[in-house]
Design a protein around this motif. Structure first.
Motif, short mmCIF file in Angstrom:
data_model
loop_
_atom_site.label_atom_id
_atom_site.label_comp_id
_atom_site.label_asym_id
_atom_site.label_seq_id
_atom_site.Cartn_x
_atom_site.Cartn_y
_atom_site.Cartn_z
N ILE A 1 4.12 11.30 1.27
CA ILE A 1 2.92 11.23 1.92
C ILE A 1 2.21 9.96 1.96
N LEU A 2 1.63 9.38 3.10
CA LEU A 2 1.19 8.19 2.97
C LEU A 2 2.00 6.96 2.66
N ASP A 3 3.08 6.90 2.95
CA ASP A 3 3.96 5.58 2.92
C ASP A 3 4.26 5.71 1.25
N ASN A 4 4.74 6.98 0.89
CA ASN A 4 5.20 7.18 -0.59
C ASN A 4 4.20 6.72 -1.63
N VAL A 5 2.76 7.04 -1.42
CA VAL A 5 1.73 6.73 -2.03
C VAL A 5 1.67 6.93 -3.50
N LEU A 6 2.22 8.39 -3.83
CA LEU A 6 2.57 8.66 -5.27
C LEU A 6 3.52 7.67 -5.98
N SER A 7 4.55 7.20 -5.51
CA SER A 7 5.33 6.29 -6.35
C SER A 7 4.50 4.98 -6.62
N ARG A 8 3.95 4.42 -5.46
CA ARG A 8 3.16 3.19 -5.67
C ARG A 8 1.96 3.57 -6.73
N LEU A 9 1.28 4.89 -6.73
CA LEU A 9 0.37 4.98 -7.71
C LEU A 9 0.66 4.91 -8.98
N ALA A 10 1.71 5.60 -9.01
CA ALA A 10 2.47 5.69 -10.67
C ALA A 10 2.89 4.35 -11.17
N ARG A 11 3.33 3.40 -10.17
CA ARG A 11 3.84 2.09 -10.67
C ARG A 11 2.57 1.41 -11.11
N ALA A 12 1.34 1.68 -10.18
CA ALA A 12 0.27 0.82 -10.55
C ALA A 12 -0.59 1.38 -11.75
N LEU A 13 -0.28 2.35 -12.06
CA LEU A 13 -0.93 3.14 -13.39
C LEU A 13 -0.09 2.68 -14.69
#
Length: 411
Positions: free
Chosen positions: A135-147
């Motif tokens: 979803i949303l341009d693979n937002v979960l992967s980007r969020l995990a990487r930011a956290l």
């Protein structure tokens, strides 16, 4: 002093929220909730309410909004989880997987907004990546990487030292007539004409020497880069054993329980690891020879195989061409041609029809007498080598020591 620490914590929380918020669309309407299929009428209002809570505050959502967002996340995940487990996975609609992913996203954001420790937020991202749909341009992967940088660093594991204690039986002696040929950096034309078209196995050397993983990857590196990430782990020496099972755990827990502890056998066999943790994908390259296939690069499936010595992939075949790249450790591998399928006694059940009933290194020739008629090729796959396994070729793999391999399935 306490007031100063509290103010500093609030400042850190606001800065992290700003970093996380920048991963999302700026306006509420930009966070589209279009689903690839139909879901029950009660679901969309829940998604819209969660979105409003997320965008309702000018800055970071307050405690009440964060708590309400968490409750909605729980409802969305619980409801869609039932749909995900109502029947065979291939029959699960993509829309329900998207709902589950949104539930995980809203739950992770609620954790950040509430200022809680971030391990649960990262776990929710991983669950959405494993069980949901993008979803949303693979937002979960980007969020995990930011956290991840905001989580405590995992301590060095000492796993390699513990692994030396796990002694494995030596591989069978390789006979000259059985050895798979080796070739150093063949041209695309030579590989196509001599191995791909005639479907002949070959060990390629020199192809992955420049991959960053060859210098960077180790047990401690995985602890540092991915220790907090939740992944599926196969428990048991081989998937045909009765006691074999799967379990979700963090990479750090897997390393401490199944790499450092020589009494346990478990295997990280992951088909989504490199999408889930892009930092690892940046350390490898798709072999150029895959361009000789019919599919696009996005159609190539990249798998990770990480485990201690003694783990075994029983003799089986796969429906695609396979490049098996060895990063560290050694593996004993034996290959049989598809023409020998009848002599290999595949399981009759549909679920294991691509797997032989024969224990390759200790065959029961009374029960499987024709197995001795089957001819094979073998190798010890060393770090830096890539084995080409043609489509439908039967292959048996035993890790001789702590090992990490990457396989590329392509058509």
């Amino acid at each position: 002093m306490a007031a100063s620490g509290s103010a500093e914590g609030a400042s850190d929380g606001a800065a992290l929220w700003a970093e996380v918020r920048a991963l999302l669309p700026r306006a509420e309407e930009g966070l589209t909730l279009a689903l690839s299929g139909e879901v029950e009428d009660c679901v969309l209002p829940l998604l819209l309410r969660a979105r409003t809570l997320l965008y309702g505050a000018a800055g970071r959502p307050g405690a009440g909004a964060a708590a309400a967002l968490e409750r909605l996340s729980d409802v969305l995940r619980d409801y869609s989880w039932e749909k995900l487990n109502a029947g065979p996975w291939r029959e699960v609609g993509k829309a329900w997987r998207q709902v589950y992913a949104y539930g995980c996203l809203f739950g992770a954001l609620a954790e950040v907004a509430a200022g809680r420790p971030l391990a649960r937020a990262v776990r929710l991202c991983d669950l959405g990546l494993l069980m949901g749909a993008a979803i949303l341009d693979n937002v979960l992967s980007r969020l995990a990487r930011a956290l991840q940088p905001h989580l405590p660093r995992a301590a060095p594991s000492g796993g390699a030292r513990a692994e030396r204690l796990r002694l494995q039986p030596p591989p069978p002696a390789l006979q000259p007539q059985e050895v798979i040929p080796h070739l150093r950096c063949p041209s695309l034309e030579r590989f196509r004409d001599c191995y791909l078209i005639p479907q002949r196995p070959v060990v390629l050397e020199g192809v992955m020497d420049h991959w960053p993983c060859m210098k960077k990857w180790s047990v401690d590196y995985f602890c540092q880069v991915a220790g907090c990430r939740t992944v599926p782990v196969e428990l048991g020496a081989r998937y045909t054993d009765e006691e074999w099972s799967q379990q979700l755990m963090t990479v750090s827990d897997f390393i401490s329980q199944y790499i450092m502890d020589e009494k346990n056998v478990g295997y990280l066999a992951q088909h989504q690891l490199f999408d889930q943790i892009p930092e690892l994908k940046e350390d490898i390259s798709i072999p150029d020879y895959c361009c000789l296939g019919e599919g696009e690069e996005d159609d190539i499936t990249i798998n990770a195989w990480f485990g201690p010595g003694g783990t075994i992939s029983p003799l089986h075949q796969d429906p695609q061409q396979n490049f098996l790249a060895q990063v560290f450790g050694r593996k004993y591998i034996r290959l049989y041609s598809p023409q020998d399928s009848e002599n290999l006694y595949p399981h009759e059940s549909q679920i294991l029809h691509n797997t032989s009933q024969v224990d390759v290194e200790d065959p029961d020739l009374v029960k499987f007498p024709n197995f001795k008629k089957a001819t094979f090729q073998s190798c010890i796959l060393m770090p830096g080598q890539i084995l080409f396994i043609p489509v439908k070729y039967w292959h048996y793999v035993r890790s001789l020591e702590l090992s990490f391999s990457v396989s590329f399935w392509w058509s």
